[in-house]
Design a protein around this motif. Structure first.
Motif, PDB file in Angstrom:
ATOM      1  N   GLN A  70      47.132  11.259  12.047  1.00  0.00           N
ATOM      2  CA  GLN A  70      48.287  10.468  12.712  1.00  0.00           C
ATOM      3  C   GLN A  70      48.913  11.348  13.387  1.00  0.00           C
ATOM      4  O   GLN A  70      49.587  11.042  14.412  1.00  0.00           O
ATOM      5  CB  GLN A  70      49.159   9.803  11.684  1.00  0.00           C
ATOM      6  N   TYR A  71      49.488  12.655  12.981  1.00  0.00           N
ATOM      7  CA  TYR A  71      50.196  13.647  13.749  1.00  0.00           C
ATOM      8  C   TYR A  71      49.439  13.970  15.007  1.00  0.00           C
ATOM      9  O   TYR A  71      50.090  14.062  16.139  1.00  0.00           O
ATOM     10  CB  TYR A  71      50.411  14.700  12.947  1.00  0.00           C
ATOM     11  N   LEU A  72      48.245  14.232  14.990  1.00  0.00           N
ATOM     12  CA  LEU A  72      47.481  14.677  16.177  1.00  0.00           C
ATOM     13  C   LEU A  72      47.343  13.596  17.332  1.00  0.00           C
ATOM     14  O   LEU A  72      47.722  13.846  18.476  1.00  0.00           O
ATOM     15  CB  LEU A  72      46.021  15.084  15.635  1.00  0.00           C
ATOM     16  N   GLU A  73      47.161  12.475  16.748  1.00  0.00           N
ATOM     17  CA  GLU A  73      47.168  11.295  17.542  1.00  0.00           C
ATOM     18  C   GLU A  73      48.773  11.021  18.361  1.00  0.00           C
ATOM     19  O   GLU A  73      48.611  10.865  19.579  1.00  0.00           O
ATOM     20  CB  GLU A  73      46.745   9.924  16.887  1.00  0.00           C
ATOM     21  N   GLN A  74      49.599  11.241  17.486  1.00  0.00           N
ATOM     22  CA  GLN A  74      50.924  11.111  18.325  1.00  0.00           C
ATOM     23  C   GLN A  74      51.018  12.023  19.065  1.00  0.00           C
ATOM     24  O   GLN A  74      51.704  11.750  20.082  1.00  0.00           O
ATOM     25  CB  GLN A  74      51.971  10.911  17.074  1.00  0.00           C
ATOM     26  N   GLN A  75      50.976  13.344  18.826  1.00  0.00           N
ATOM     27  CA  GLN A  75      50.769  14.528  19.670  1.00  0.00           C
ATOM     28  C   GLN A  75      50.068  14.320  20.911  1.00  0.00           C
ATOM     29  O   GLN A  75      50.861  14.629  22.235  1.00  0.00           O
ATOM     30  CB  GLN A  75      50.611  15.823  19.076  1.00  0.00           C
ATOM     31  N   ALA A  76      48.760  13.533  20.963  1.00  0.00           N
ATOM     32  CA  ALA A  76      48.412  13.323  22.262  1.00  0.00           C
ATOM     33  C   ALA A  76      48.737  12.339  22.836  1.00  0.00           C
ATOM     34  O   ALA A  76      48.863  12.496  24.223  1.00  0.00           O
ATOM     35  CB  ALA A  76      46.739  13.047  21.886  1.00  0.00           C
ATOM     36  N   LEU A  77      49.789  11.367  22.431  1.00  0.00           N
ATOM     37  CA  LEU A  77      50.049  10.324  23.027  1.00  0.00           C
ATOM     38  C   LEU A  77      51.411  10.817  23.832  1.00  0.00           C
ATOM     39  O   LEU A  77      51.699  10.193  24.741  1.00  0.00           O
ATOM     40  CB  LEU A  77      50.612   9.079  21.969  1.00  0.00           C
ATOM     41  N   GLU A  78      52.078  11.615  23.199  1.00  0.00           N
ATOM     42  CA  GLU A  78      53.358  12.069  23.633  1.00  0.00           C
ATOM     43  C   GLU A  78      53.175  13.188  24.908  1.00  0.00           C
ATOM     44  O   GLU A  78      54.042  13.140  25.879  1.00  0.00           O
ATOM     45  CB  GLU A  78      54.083  12.927  22.538  1.00  0.00           C
ATOM     46  N   VAL A  79      51.988  13.759  25.093  1.00  0.00           N
ATOM     47  CA  VAL A  79      51.753  14.840  26.068  1.00  0.00           C
ATOM     48  C   VAL A  79      51.449  13.928  27.588  1.00  0.00           C
ATOM     49  O   VAL A  79      50.981  12.962  27.591  1.00  0.00           O
ATOM     50  CB  VAL A  79      50.352  15.461  25.755  1.00  0.00           C
ATOM     51  N   LYS A  80      52.442  14.635  28.303  1.00  0.00           N
ATOM     52  CA  LYS A  80      52.358  14.034  29.770  1.00  0.00           C
ATOM     53  C   LYS A  80      51.086  14.107  30.440  1.00  0.00           C
ATOM     54  O   LYS A  80      50.635  15.475  30.291  1.00  0.00           O
ATOM     55  CB  LYS A  80      53.722  14.518  30.560  1.00  0.00           C
ATOM     56  N   GLU A  81      50.716  13.301  31.210  1.00  0.00           N
ATOM     57  CA  GLU A  81      49.362  13.577  31.917  1.00  0.00           C
ATOM     58  C   GLU A  81      49.595  14.227  33.128  1.00  0.00           C
ATOM     59  O   GLU A  81      50.925  14.343  33.734  1.00  0.00           O
ATOM     60  CB  GLU A  81      48.698  12.012  32.456  1.00  0.00           C
ATOM     61  N   ARG A  82      48.601  14.885  33.852  1.00  0.00           N
ATOM     62  CA  ARG A  82      48.756  15.872  34.856  1.00  0.00           C
ATOM     63  C   ARG A  82      49.099  14.871  36.009  1.00  0.00           C
ATOM     64  O   ARG A  82      48.692  13.803  36.095  1.00  0.00           O
ATOM     65  CB  ARG A  82      47.496  16.452  35.048  1.00  0.00           C
TER      66      ARG A  82
END
Length: 345
Positions: A70-82
């Motif tokens: 869940q932590y890794l998924e949340q981190q991936a969602l919060e990262v801004k796209e290029r």
């Protein structure tokens, strides 16, 4: 003695046990860490076994796999796209390519008489095909159209030039029927030494039990009427090859032996070749197309057998080495010449 060897001489009489007794617990732990055998390039090992544990931090708690995911998924969602990535919308940019029309130069233009222009304009495909055949332009038509046009005085092929890309239709060739030989009856006839049985053909029968083939070879030892024995594509291996070798040592009536297209290795072929030396009635031997290449030693043995057995006049095998091939060819020529001279007498 070199300087490096002199430097090592002072460590010859060192007492390792005394040094270990004087080490502190911290030094012993450091020594144990240095002596650990690690393999950092082995990707099959977990990370903890590919490098030394260099941290003293105690774990904060037990591993919770779901919480980690869940932590890794949340981190991936919060990262801004290029910002430089543009989604594909299917829009085509630019103009499609249009091949320019080639103008025929004046010197390449062909001018015909009005009557010929009219005749060619009204000609059918079949008539154009015949004209091309007369002019020798056979590449514009199929072979069937070409030969029909030059061999007949009238238009007999109405397929036209469009049939160039169509293949000729041929009648399908049916597969060979299965071998109708009854193995049990053949085995019974061989055992009874039936004088009407002169050929045993078990080709392409792939479900023959090994014990039955062994019994057949055993019965062939005392048979005096069978002249041809063929086991092509019967999935025979070294046990059958050894049984055939034992049969050749005792049988004195067999003239043709064919064991091609099987699973016989170099060991089995060597046993058959050694048995052929003790057989003076065999005139034909075929051992080609086994599952694996027998090797140089077997090919050399084949050439030697052909040189020492003048009775063999037909031998089926494709040599891969030049030396044995030349020796075998010379031996076969000599054997056939001896057979021809014997027939003259």
């Amino acid at each position: 003695m070199s300087s490096y060897q002199k430097e090592l001489e002072k460590y010859r009489d060192i007492d390792e046990d005394e040094i270990l007794r004087t080490l502190s617990p911290e030094e012993l732990e450091q020594l144990d860490c240095e002596l650990q055998e690690m393999d950092p390039e082995n990707m099959l090992l977990p990370a903890g076994l590919r490098q030394r544990d260099q941290t003293k931090k105690s774990p904060t708690g037990p591993l919770d796999r779901d919480a980690l995911l869940q932590y890794l998924e949340q981190q991936a969602l919060e990262v801004k796209e290029r910002d430089d990535l543009v989604p594909f919308t299917g829009e085509k940019k630019g103009k499609p390519y249009i091949q320019p029309k080639r103008e025929i130069p004046v010197q390449e233009q062909i001018t015909l008489e009005p009557e010929l222009e009219e005749a060619l304009a009204n000609a059918t495909d079949a008539e154009m095909c015949d004209i091309a055949a007369i002019l020798g332009m056979y590449t514009l038509m199929s072979n069937k159209q070409y030969y029909d046009a030059i061999c007949s005085g009238e238009i007999c092929n109405t397929e036209g030039i469009s049939s160039v890309v169509q293949p000729d239709k041929y009648k399908p060739v049916p597969d060979e029927p299965p071998n109708p030989t009854n193995i049990e009856e053949i085995l019974k006839s061989v055992r009874n030494n039936d004088k009407e049985l002169e050929e045993v053909n078990l080709n392409n029968i792939q479900d023959i039990p090994i014990p039955m083939l062994t019994e057949l070879c055993e019965a062939m030892k005392t048979n005096t009427y069978v002249r041809s024995f063929s086991l092509v594509a019967t999935r025979s291996g070294d046990p059958i090859a050894n049984a055939v070798a034992d049969m050749l040592r005792e049988n004195r009536s067999l003239q043709s032996l064919n064991i091609e297209s099987n699973f016989i290795s170099s060991t089995g072929l060597m046993a058959v070749l050694k048995a052929v030396r003790e057989n003076a009635t065999l005139t034909e031997l075929r051992v080609d197309n086994q599952r694996q290449w027998p090797g140089d030693a077997v090919e050399m043995e084949m050439a030697t057998v052909l040189e020492q057995c003048p009775s063999i006049v037909r031998f089926g095998y494709h040599f891969t080495q030049q030396g044995p091939r030349a020796r075998a060819a010379q031996a076969m020529t000599r054997n056939n010449e001896l057979r021809r001279q014997q027939k003259k007498r």
